[in-house]
Design a protein around this motif. Structure first.
Motif, PDB file in Angstrom:
ATOM      1  N   THR A  54      10.086   4.702   2.929  1.00  0.00           N
ATOM      2  CA  THR A  54       8.569   5.276   2.702  1.00  0.00           C
ATOM      3  C   THR A  54       8.840   6.783   2.606  1.00  0.00           C
ATOM      4  O   THR A  54       9.591   7.348   2.900  1.00  0.00           O
ATOM      5  CB  THR A  54       7.639   4.844   3.720  1.00  0.00           C
ATOM      6  OG1 THR A  54       7.983   5.238   4.792  1.00  0.00           O
ATOM      7  CG2 THR A  54       8.070   3.207   3.667  1.00  0.00           C
ATOM      8  N   SER A  87       0.888  -1.073   0.016  1.00  0.00           N
ATOM      9  CA  SER A  87       0.105   0.155   0.026  1.00  0.00           C
ATOM     10  C   SER A  87       0.860   1.177  -0.258  1.00  0.00           C
ATOM     11  O   SER A  87       0.419   2.548   0.153  1.00  0.00           O
ATOM     12  CB  SER A  87      -0.718   0.118   1.238  1.00  0.00           C
ATOM     13  OG  SER A  87      -1.945  -1.093   1.113  1.00  0.00           O
ATOM     14  N   ASN A  88       2.105   1.080   0.150  1.00  0.00           N
ATOM     15  CA  ASN A  88       3.046   2.171   0.160  1.00  0.00           C
ATOM     16  C   ASN A  88       4.067   2.391  -1.137  1.00  0.00           C
ATOM     17  O   ASN A  88       4.441   1.373  -1.592  1.00  0.00           O
ATOM     18  CB  ASN A  88       3.678   2.106   1.368  1.00  0.00           C
ATOM     19  CG  ASN A  88       3.001   2.372   2.618  1.00  0.00           C
ATOM     20  OD1 ASN A  88       3.018   3.703   3.042  1.00  0.00           O
ATOM     21  ND2 ASN A  88       2.571   1.438   3.222  1.00  0.00           N
ATOM     22  N   SER A 111       2.813   2.446  -5.107  1.00  0.00           N
ATOM     23  CA  SER A 111       2.432   1.044  -4.437  1.00  0.00           C
ATOM     24  C   SER A 111       2.112  -0.184  -5.332  1.00  0.00           C
ATOM     25  O   SER A 111       2.741  -1.312  -5.079  1.00  0.00           O
ATOM     26  CB  SER A 111       1.385   1.324  -3.675  1.00  0.00           C
ATOM     27  OG  SER A 111       0.061   1.719  -4.461  1.00  0.00           O
TER      28      SER A 111
END
Length: 114
Positions: free
Chosen positions: A98, A31-32, A53
């Motif tokens: 991230t 999701s990143n 992502s």
């Protein structure tokens, strides 16, 4: 605990290739977006390449465009940086991270020298 561990660096001759890996854990990796950075001696850390992502969106610093390719395998929680036609000015410690993690890993040293 969020962890991103870089590996794959080394000493390579100009014109050579390396593939860096970034193994992630402790967060929702798929999701990143993930970002590769580098820091050369005496210089500030710079963004090299981000990847979205799902991996469909990528971008590159002008200095590496056409030579580096970022990719990811969400099944393995790993992001790669394929580096080709390396130049001495690519010498740096390479990091992945991230957008929101304040901590940095050890990085992996890339040295391009004849």
């Amino acid at each position: 605990q969020v962890q991103l561990v870089e590996s794959g660096g080394g000493l390579v001759h100009p014109g050579g290739s390396l593939r860096l890996s970034c193994a992630a854990s402790g967060f929702a990796f798929s999701s990143n977006a993930i970002y590769w950075y580098r820091q050369a001696p005496g210089k500030e850390r710079e963004l090299v390449a981000p990847i979205s992502s799902a991996g469909a969106g990528t971008n590159y610093a002008d200095s590496v465009k056409g030579r580096f390719t970022i990719s990811r395998d969400n099944a393995l929680n790993t992001v790669y940086l394929q580096m080709s036609r390396l130049k001495p000015e690519d010498t740096a410690v390479y990091y992945c991270n991230t957008a929101w993690n304040d901590n940095w890993g050890q990085g992996t040293q890339v040295t391009v020298s004849s």
